[in-house]
Design a protein around this motif. Structure first.
Motif, short mmCIF file in Angstrom:
data_model
loop_
_atom_site.label_atom_id
_atom_site.label_comp_id
_atom_site.label_asym_id
_atom_site.label_seq_id
_atom_site.Cartn_x
_atom_site.Cartn_y
_atom_site.Cartn_z
N LYS A 98 41.67 51.17 39.76
CA LYS A 98 41.24 51.71 41.05
C LYS A 98 39.82 51.25 41.36
O LYS A 98 38.98 51.15 40.48
CB LYS A 98 41.29 53.23 41.01
CG LYS A 98 42.69 53.80 40.78
CD LYS A 98 42.64 55.31 40.67
CE LYS A 98 44.02 55.89 40.39
NZ LYS A 98 43.96 57.37 40.22
N GLN A 99 39.58 50.97 42.64
CA GLN A 99 38.25 50.54 43.06
C GLN A 99 37.23 51.62 42.71
O GLN A 99 37.40 52.79 43.01
CB GLN A 99 38.24 50.30 44.57
CG GLN A 99 36.97 49.63 45.07
CD GLN A 99 36.91 48.16 44.70
OE1 GLN A 99 37.92 47.58 44.33
NE2 GLN A 99 35.73 47.57 44.78
N GLY A 100 36.16 51.21 42.03
CA GLY A 100 35.12 52.15 41.65
C GLY A 100 35.45 53.01 40.45
O GLY A 100 34.71 53.93 40.11
N GLU A 122 33.08 46.99 40.61
CA GLU A 122 33.56 46.43 41.88
C GLU A 122 34.93 45.79 41.75
O GLU A 122 35.71 45.80 42.70
CB GLU A 122 32.55 45.39 42.39
CG GLU A 122 31.21 45.99 42.78
CD GLU A 122 30.27 44.94 43.33
OE1 GLU A 122 30.71 43.78 43.49
OE2 GLU A 122 29.10 45.27 43.59
N HIS A 123 35.23 45.18 40.62
CA HIS A 123 36.48 44.43 40.47
C HIS A 123 37.27 44.93 39.27
O HIS A 123 37.28 44.33 38.21
CB HIS A 123 36.17 42.94 40.31
CG HIS A 123 35.31 42.39 41.42
ND1 HIS A 123 35.76 42.27 42.72
CD2 HIS A 123 34.03 41.97 41.43
CE1 HIS A 123 34.79 41.77 43.46
NE2 HIS A 123 33.73 41.58 42.71
#
Length: 776
Positions: free
Chosen positions: A547-549, A541-542
């Motif tokens: 990049k997100q994910g 998540e963070h």
């Protein structure tokens, strides 16, 4: 011992002869429905029934899993017995409701009620048929089913000779029961229920009991595959040929043995659903093909099962090739099952079977082999009867599934060894010209042969891609890493050097003489983390600046190593050689992932070790991924990094990797800016150094060490005795993580304590090493 007139038995003919059955027979979907309703009708008639005395002897309660509570059935989790029981419950209910519906449709909705036949009575009758009905062979070779009075009280014994305890005397209309041995007066006589019904799972499903130390244990495996017309034809033909060859071999050996009892002939397989020819007329039409394989304990990978796996791994284009179809039939007709279609096909087939049996083993979620054995060893009265039955069933099925998994694993490992050995000991095509400029400039004597074979390899890419996907998850992570390193060692001509033994991290697939074995615990730990989904493979998540994910380490490492290793191995199996372009691509992708994530792969063992040593200060923390993983474990760590390569520390490594900074992304929110001298501020913390001297050059690590006044150092990276050495141009004999000067200084002032193995990127051999300052 006994003769009973067949006319006294409950049979389909007897039911049809009963005038009161005429209304309901057309409403029944199965012959068993007809006979069951006849049994119910005779029970309703009471003493006036033609078979009243027989009905009186029928049991009113059963121990089959059909009648168990949900809690009791949970003890059967993962077993074929549970699946069959659940299906049987649904089927019985559906059959009864269908009869109700059809009777109502013809204006006879009260027929069942008027005769006292509710669902419970109907299920009771079906249960009696399941547990007391027998098959009788008629002179014309067909079979009839009958529930025969008196005969139906005989119990089963695995010691009773198969096929010798009873038969139909058709001329006299009698069922004759024979003694399977000499019995004493008052001794119980037994019959055999037949090898096809004698496994504990079937005994519990149909009869409500089990046998200790059952010699006829089997595991039913139902598989559903999609077929077109050609695949259906090849599959059915290959299965039939394989079963015939195998059973004929058993029969031949039995005749030679002179044994009185008939041979144990397992069912092997039964086709539950095969598409009709008219449903597969069009070229693009397909349908489900459902088959149940029966796996006896004594044959954990029956030839028909292996043949099905082989056919399923072939593409439609393969099956259209006459030579390949001929290879399939040649393999099917081998009574031993040892003839294969091709090495790459066999590898994929075994991989698929290994995966299937692993899933079955994982499905046994109640108990384990050790605890179940301990329960069964208890006195009989100390374990509830139905629980004991469940223990016997799941113990038998688990044992077979485990043996099948082990057999598939052993065969796959042997084939991988064979394929790899042929590839890495290959001499054909090796350039023998010592003055070859091309080979000398690249440090590789295989370039000419690789270029020559390139078109052949490229033509096989669809096959390679298809088989590689199957193999990825079937081999241990360490096996894939080993394959990749062997490919590089072969390419650079180091297979016969002592350094090659450093690649031996998976002995079962190691193709050469095993001179020493490296610790593979880090790879096993990564697989454990992946199974628990705690390796970041599902994204995070963070990701901070990522990049997100995005998938982080160690998850992305595990995925890539499997892909790369399976690809190389499948090329070897298919072509006997590999495409150097693929090795170059693997090297480039690995380098990019190192720069983006980290040079070493964090795993639970290493992180837990660091947690025990903490608090920590990391100098040259790069992207901070190790620090991130440690903080996730609530470890007290301060992490410093120099944003760019610094000429003050002679970071020659920057030149080698053509970059101004080592890591592209900062993964750690708490990263501090600071050079190696910041180590002087943290004498109270253990000093963590991970790959500070890129390409084994520079003074970064040495400056940090000289600044540090504490007593504990942890290094993560290669060491002079923990490296593949100068296997390729640009590699150094002392490793690619720490300068030679730093290594000498650390060994001079600190004692080496524990070494914790790590999983590594291709052709690196890093480890975590714990150091303690020497006494003054």
């Amino acid at each position: 011992m006994l003769e009973i007139p067949l006319e006294r038995a409950f049979t389909l003919d007897a039911a049809r002869a009963d005038a009161d059955m005429a209304t309901v027979i057309p409403c029944c979907a199965r012959h068993d429905d007809v006979v069951a309703l006849h049994v119910c009708l005779e029970r309703h008639r009471g003493e006036s029934a033609a078979r009243a005395s027989h009905v009186e002897t029928l049991p009113r309660a059963f121990d089959t899993a059909f009648y168990w509570s949900e809690e009791e059935r949970r003890e059967l989790a993962g077993t074929a017995c549970l699946r069959d029981t659940v299906n049987l419950i649904e089927e019985t209910r559906e059959d009864y409701e269908l009869i109700e519906q059809k009777l109502e449709a013809i204006g006879e909705k009260d027929w069942l009620r008027e005769r006292g036949i509710d669902y419970e009575r109907y299920a009771w009758a079906r249960s009696n048929l399941w547990s007391r009905q027998c098959d009788l062979l008629k002179p014309d070779g067909t079979r009839t089913r009958a529930m025969v009075p008196t005969f139906d009280i005989f119990n089963h014994s695995p010691e009773a000779p198969l096929g010798k305890t009873h038969k139909l005397n058709a001329e006299e209309g009698l069922v004759t029961v024979y003694a399977g041995k000499d019995y004493a007066v008052g001794e119980q006589a037994f019959i055999s229920y037949g090898s096809g019904e004698a496994a504990n799972a079937k005994l519990l499903t149909w009869y409500g009991f089990c046998v200790e130390n059952n010699p006829y244990e089997e595991l039913d495996l139902t598989l559903t595959v999609t077929v077109n017309k050609l695949r259906k034809t090849v599959l059915e033909t290959a299965l039939r040929a394989s079963a015939v060859a195998y059973l004929q071999d058993i029969d031949t050996r039995w005749r030679e043995s002179g044994d009185y009892a008939e041979p144990y002939l397992p069912m092997l397989y039964s086709i539950l659903h095969s598409p009709k020819a008219e449903d597969l007329k069009s070229e693009d039409s397909s349908d489900e093909f459902i088959i149940k394989h029966t796996i006896p304990e004594r044959e954990p990978l029956p030839p028909p099962l292996r043949m099905m796996a082989r056919v399923q791994q072939l593409s439609d284009a393969d099956l259209a090739d006459g030579e390949i179809r001929q290879a399939v039939m040649t393999a099917a007709q081998d009574k031993t099952g040892e003839t294969i279609v091709s090495k790459d096909n066999e590898m994929a087939a075994l991989a698929s079977l290994k995966t299937i049996f692993k899933d079955i083993c994982d499905g046994f979620t109640v108990g384990d082999a050790e605890s179940d054995a301990a329960e069964l060893a208890k006195p009989f009265d100390d374990v509830p009867y139905r629980k004991r039955l469940a223990l016997l069933v799941r113990t038998g099925e688990r044992k077979i599934a485990t043996k099948s998994y082990g057999e598939a694993t052993a065969r796959l490992d042997a084939l991988v060894r064979d394929v790899t050995r042929a590839a890495v000991t290959r001499k054909e095509g090796l350039c023998e010209n010592p003055k070859c400029v091309t080979c000398a400039s690249h440090g590789c004597r295989w370039l000419h042969e690789l270029r020559k074979q390139k078109s052949k390899v490229e033509a096989m890419l669809p096959t390679v891609a298809r088989y590689a996907r199957t193999i990825e998850d079937a081999l241990p992570l360490a096996a894939h890493a080993q394959t990749i390193n062997l490919a590089y060692l072969w390419l650079m001509g180091h297979i016969e050097h002592d350094v090659a033994s450093r690649a031996a991290i998976n002995p079962p697939t190691w193709p050469l003489e095993l001179k020493s074995e490296c610790d593979a615990s880090a790879y096993e730990d990564l697989e454990r983390m992946a199974n628990l989904e705690i390796d970041g493979s599902a994204g995070e998540e963070h990701p901070h600046e990522g990049k997100q994910g995005e998938m982080l380490l160690p998850g992305v490492y595990t995925v890539k190593i499997r892909q790369w290793g399976a690809w190389i191995l499948t090329q070897w199996a298919t072509c006997g050689i590999l495409d150097i372009t693929d090795l170059n691509s693997i090297g480039a992708e690995a380098a990019a992932l190192k720069r983006r994530h980290a040079c070493s792969i964090p795993n639970s063992i290493a992180l837990d070790f660091l947690a025990d040593i903490g608090p920590l200060v990391e100098i040259g923390a790069g992207g901070g991924l190790w620090a991130r993983r440690l903080v996730e474990r609530d470890v007290d760590i301060i992490a410093y990094d120099t944003p760019n390569f610094d000429e003050d520390y002679q970071d020659g490594g920057a030149v080698h990797i053509h970059a101004s900074k080592l890591t592209e992304v900062n993964w750690f929110d708490g990263m501090k800016r600071g050079d190696p001298s910041r180590a002087s501020e943290h004498a109270d913390r253990a000093l963590l150094l991970s790959w500070p001297d890129i390409s084994g050059e520079g003074d970064y690590a040495l400056t940090a060490l000289q600044s540090y006044t504490g007593d504990t150092v942890v290094t993560i990276g290669e060491w002079r005795d923990q490296t593949f050495g100068d296997y390729a141009p640009g590699a150094t004999i002392s490793g690619m993580s720490f300068s030679a000067d730093f290594q000498a200084e650390l060994e001079k002032t600190f004692d080496r304590r524990e070494t914790v193995p790590l999983a590594n990127w291709p052709m690196f051999d890093a480890a975590l090493i714990h150091w303690k300052r020497k006494s003054a």
